[in-house]
Design a protein around this motif. Sequence first.
Motif, PDB file in Angstrom:
ATOM      1  N   LEU A   9      32.821  -7.616  45.142  1.00  0.00           N
ATOM      2  CA  LEU A   9      34.220  -7.240  45.353  1.00  0.00           C
ATOM      3  C   LEU A   9      34.393  -5.718  45.348  1.00  0.00           C
ATOM      4  CD1 LEU A   9      35.763 -10.034  43.211  1.00  0.00           C
ATOM      5  CD2 LEU A   9      36.034  -9.760  45.660  1.00  0.00           C
ATOM      6  N   PRO A  10      35.525  -5.232  45.855  1.00  0.00           N
ATOM      7  CA  PRO A  10      35.722  -3.777  45.978  1.00  0.00           C
ATOM      8  C   PRO A  10      35.602  -3.027  44.660  1.00  0.00           C
ATOM      9  CG  PRO A  10      37.389  -4.959  47.248  1.00  0.00           C
ATOM     10  CD  PRO A  10      36.653  -5.990  46.454  1.00  0.00           C
ATOM     11  N   SER A  11      35.865  -3.689  43.532  1.00  0.00           N
ATOM     12  CA  SER A  11      35.783  -2.998  42.243  1.00  0.00           C
ATOM     13  C   SER A  11      34.352  -2.724  41.822  1.00  0.00           C
ATOM     14  CB  SER A  11      36.463  -3.839  41.168  1.00  0.00           C
ATOM     15  OG  SER A  11      35.872  -5.115  41.083  1.00  0.00           O
ATOM     16  N   MET A  12      33.363  -3.277  42.547  1.00  0.00           N
ATOM     17  CA  MET A  12      31.966  -3.058  42.212  1.00  0.00           C
ATOM     18  C   MET A  12      31.403  -1.972  43.112  1.00  0.00           C
ATOM     19  SD  MET A  12      30.917  -7.094  41.861  1.00  0.00           S
ATOM     20  CE  MET A  12      29.258  -6.771  41.276  1.00  0.00           C
ATOM     21  N   SER A  13      30.712  -1.018  42.503  1.00  0.00           N
ATOM     22  CA  SER A  13      30.148   0.076  43.289  1.00  0.00           C
ATOM     23  C   SER A  13      29.020  -0.443  44.169  1.00  0.00           C
ATOM     24  CB  SER A  13      29.622   1.175  42.369  1.00  0.00           C
ATOM     25  OG  SER A  13      28.539   0.702  41.607  1.00  0.00           O
ATOM     26  N   SER A  14      28.796   0.196  45.309  1.00  0.00           N
ATOM     27  CA  SER A  14      27.733  -0.202  46.226  1.00  0.00           C
ATOM     28  C   SER A  14      27.005   1.044  46.711  1.00  0.00           C
ATOM     29  CB  SER A  14      28.309  -0.981  47.414  1.00  0.00           C
ATOM     30  OG  SER A  14      27.305  -1.195  48.390  1.00  0.00           O
ATOM     31  N   PRO A  15      25.868   1.371  46.111  1.00  0.00           N
ATOM     32  CA  PRO A  15      25.096   2.514  46.610  1.00  0.00           C
ATOM     33  C   PRO A  15      24.721   2.384  48.074  1.00  0.00           C
ATOM     34  CG  PRO A  15      24.318   1.838  44.443  1.00  0.00           C
ATOM     35  CD  PRO A  15      25.307   0.804  44.884  1.00  0.00           C
ATOM     36  N   ALA A  16      24.497   1.147  48.543  1.00  0.00           N
ATOM     37  CA  ALA A  16      24.141   0.953  49.954  1.00  0.00           C
ATOM     38  C   ALA A  16      25.288   1.371  50.870  1.00  0.00           C
ATOM     39  CB  ALA A  16      23.763  -0.511  50.207  1.00  0.00           C
ATOM     40  N   ARG A  17      26.522   0.998  50.510  1.00  0.00           N
ATOM     41  CA  ARG A  17      27.661   1.393  51.343  1.00  0.00           C
ATOM     42  C   ARG A  17      27.919   2.895  51.229  1.00  0.00           C
ATOM     43  NH1 ARG A  17      30.046  -3.790  49.814  1.00  0.00           N
ATOM     44  NH2 ARG A  17      31.223  -2.808  48.133  1.00  0.00           N
ATOM     45  N   MET A  18      27.659   3.475  50.058  1.00  0.00           N
ATOM     46  CA  MET A  18      27.777   4.925  49.916  1.00  0.00           C
ATOM     47  C   MET A  18      26.832   5.631  50.891  1.00  0.00           C
ATOM     48  SD  MET A  18      27.880   5.006  45.741  1.00  0.00           S
ATOM     49  CE  MET A  18      27.463   6.744  45.661  1.00  0.00           C
ATOM     50  N   TYR A  19      25.597   5.128  50.965  1.00  0.00           N
ATOM     51  CA  TYR A  19      24.580   5.712  51.850  1.00  0.00           C
ATOM     52  C   TYR A  19      25.009   5.589  53.306  1.00  0.00           C
ATOM     53  CZ  TYR A  19      19.787   6.756  53.389  1.00  0.00           C
ATOM     54  OH  TYR A  19      18.674   7.325  53.955  1.00  0.00           O
ATOM     55  N   ALA A  20      25.466   4.367  53.684  1.00  0.00           N
ATOM     56  CA  ALA A  20      25.887   4.145  55.064  1.00  0.00           C
ATOM     57  C   ALA A  20      27.122   4.975  55.411  1.00  0.00           C
ATOM     58  CB  ALA A  20      26.174   2.658  55.289  1.00  0.00           C
ATOM     59  N   GLY A  21      27.971   5.240  54.407  1.00  0.00           N
ATOM     60  CA  GLY A  21      29.170   6.025  54.656  1.00  0.00           C
ATOM     61  C   GLY A  21      28.870   7.426  55.133  1.00  0.00           C
ATOM     62  N   VAL A  22      27.717   7.952  54.749  1.00  0.00           N
ATOM     63  CA  VAL A  22      27.308   9.277  55.238  1.00  0.00           C
ATOM     64  C   VAL A  22      26.740   9.165  56.649  1.00  0.00           C
ATOM     65  CG1 VAL A  22      25.772  11.233  54.841  1.00  0.00           C
ATOM     66  CG2 VAL A  22      26.874  10.098  52.898  1.00  0.00           C
ATOM     67  N   LEU A  23      25.918   8.143  56.887  1.00  0.00           N
ATOM     68  CA  LEU A  23      25.248   8.019  58.186  1.00  0.00           C
ATOM     69  C   LEU A  23      26.237   7.899  59.342  1.00  0.00           C
ATOM     70  CD1 LEU A  23      22.246   5.636  57.408  1.00  0.00           C
ATOM     71  CD2 LEU A  23      22.253   8.120  57.620  1.00  0.00           C
ATOM     72  N   HIS A  24      27.380   7.212  59.104  1.00  0.00           N
ATOM     73  CA  HIS A  24      28.298   7.018  60.232  1.00  0.00           C
ATOM     74  C   HIS A  24      28.984   8.327  60.629  1.00  0.00           C
ATOM     75  CE1 HIS A  24      31.938   7.149  57.706  1.00  0.00           C
ATOM     76  NE2 HIS A  24      32.619   7.186  58.831  1.00  0.00           N
ATOM     77  N   ARG A  25      28.842   9.378  59.800  1.00  0.00           N
ATOM     78  CA  ARG A  25      29.461  10.664  60.128  1.00  0.00           C
ATOM     79  C   ARG A  25      28.500  11.616  60.837  1.00  0.00           C
ATOM     80  NH1 ARG A  25      33.245  12.484  55.132  1.00  0.00           N
ATOM     81  NH2 ARG A  25      34.214  13.621  56.847  1.00  0.00           N
ATOM     82  N   VAL A  26      27.211  11.222  60.927  1.00  0.00           N
ATOM     83  CA  VAL A  26      26.243  12.069  61.624  1.00  0.00           C
ATOM     84  C   VAL A  26      26.608  12.146  63.109  1.00  0.00           C
ATOM     85  CG1 VAL A  26      23.824  12.328  62.257  1.00  0.00           C
ATOM     86  CG2 VAL A  26      24.422  11.541  59.959  1.00  0.00           C
ATOM     87  N   PHE A  27      26.718  13.366  63.630  1.00  0.00           N
ATOM     88  CA  PHE A  27      27.085  13.663  65.025  1.00  0.00           C
ATOM     89  C   PHE A  27      28.525  13.286  65.350  1.00  0.00           C
ATOM     90  CE2 PHE A  27      22.417  12.617  65.595  1.00  0.00           C
ATOM     91  CZ  PHE A  27      22.029  13.940  65.487  1.00  0.00           C
ATOM     92  N   ALA A  28      29.300  12.862  64.339  1.00  0.00           N
ATOM     93  CA  ALA A  28      30.700  12.508  64.596  1.00  0.00           C
ATOM     94  C   ALA A  28      31.577  13.750  64.440  1.00  0.00           C
ATOM     95  CB  ALA A  28      31.153  11.411  63.641  1.00  0.00           C
ATOM     96  N   LYS A  29      32.634  13.825  65.224  1.00  0.00           N
ATOM     97  CA  LYS A  29      33.595  14.921  65.110  1.00  0.00           C
ATOM     98  C   LYS A  29      34.647  14.513  64.081  1.00  0.00           C
ATOM     99  CE  LYS A  29      32.993  16.639  69.829  1.00  0.00           C
ATOM    100  NZ  LYS A  29      33.657  16.939  71.126  1.00  0.00           N
TER     101      LYS A  29
END
Length: 614
Positions: free
Chosen positions: A291-311
Amino acid sequence: MSGLRLVDRRYELRKRPLSQEGMGEVWLGHDNRLNREVVVKFLRVPSGDDDEEHIRRRFERESTIIACLEHPGVPAIYDVGYDGETPYMVMQRIHGLTIADLVAAQHLGTLPIGWVAAIGAQICSVLAAAHGAGLVHRDLQPRNVMLEPYGSVKVLDFGFAVAPSAADISRITQMGVLLGTPACMTPEQMQSNECGPAIDLYALGCTLYEMLTGTPLFSGATPFALMIQQVNAPPPAPRSQRPEVPAELDQLVLSLLEKKPEDRPASAEEAYRQLLPLSVDLGPLPGALDLPSMSSPARMYAGVLHRVFAKTTEREQPAAAYPGEAQENPRRANADTRVLIQHNHPAEAADVLARAELPARRSVDNVNAETMSARYELAGLLFEAADYADAEPIFQVLGEMLPGEATMSEVEFNCRYKAAICAALTDRRRVALERLESLFADYLVTHGDTDNRALRLRRQIGQLQLDTGEHKAARQTFTALLAVAQSPLNNVRLDADEIIEMLASIPAVQNSQPTDPGWQDVLRYADLSDPVLDNLVAALSGRGIAAPLIGYELGNEGWLAELAWPIYKTAIMVLGSLNEQELIDRDTAYDIAGWDARPAARWNADEICRRVTT
């Protein structure tokens, strides 16, 4: 293969295989060397010497290729080898739900459309990597795709069907082995044994269709009936079964299901580009996702990748590092917990509360009342469901946090009492006894020792004393209870006849000590904290046999036996601080030396007497 250990006893398998399908046999296991869960897949080779050698060579080649396919959506390969003549592959254990189980668990039989697109897009990412490496899955289907608790997808079973050559296909089909699952196989596979990336795209279409509609694309009583439909029957549109499916998604699924491979999308990348914009509104999937109240290191990691080359023109607020650090998060954790409880997922609810506990302790008032209430409710549900191992730590923590009032509260008593009962019901009776004795001592301060609850505690303490071999203490406890039960002023619920039966069942306390100095030393210096060993020694000491050596050590390694008769090569072993592998090595050393060395629970006094007097 039950109980099998592989490669110098490294991989310990469960009692039964997880699955047995086609050419593979899958077992859950444990890597004893690296202390991690694994999946071990065996290749079931068809009979025939020529075919066996061919498939073994192909298996070795394919396992090497798969090991080079590094992608977060593909389970890692840890090891390959042979168990006798049987090839095996050791892979990463994945936790989650298969898409087949996920669809079956939905209330209306269908997944939210955004999640269908998101799962499909992740599958496309894996296929793009595989096809780029020259690999074809050949058996993509809902059972071979797994959704992990933080939302990522793993594509399973690349293990035995990749990088095929024309000779491979011809040879295997001659043996009658069907490469794939009929419900997701392409017309070209059935008609001409063609094998290229397009067959994986067709299987992706079948998988998307089942996620959208809750039913397979085609159904039939036999594999042959399914194959006929795959070749000849036009696929129904998903929108005909589920009108809210977006037109662009409906069209993509139909294009993936085209009968001719050249009419399907050109690549997995093209299908990905069409699915990604539809991957929206990815809300909770109770029982499948954290659930959203649980931290997710995997989603944290992916959250950075989706910004690579993004404006990026706006600063995005990062998620809290720990659930509950924000002021409102303990309340959200409690709400998430109640959702999981309503959907009958108490274990996941326990995880949510466990993660919220540390930040709740950091809060200004140190103990959040809502968190405490939710934890107490969850522990009660786990206890009622006989999940004592998960209920116990919650009760124990609450019992430690609650004291402070002049009079013990009902909640504190229940938490401490049930923490003890949980320990007893998980075969840790000495821990349970210590907890009940501590609870009884605190309860006496304000309530005395003659009310029903105090007497019930004393009754259970006496039973645990008897169970743990403390016979003298048990006799004292039950004698005191009998006096209360037989008192003319007895106005509590005590059954005197039952207590008399309990007293009669307690072994007589041996007051006399053995006269043999050797046995006196055993009683004085041996570690007899194990009640089974204590009772065994008490029985042996009066038999007139020679006293054993205390703390005997065998060989250069000094493998320890608690008690031993070296002349007769007979020993009583204790667990001590040895780990599982050390216990195996110790027992093996005694076996090789010709000893009969067993734990106390596997001996009886008569057996030992026969061995050391002959």
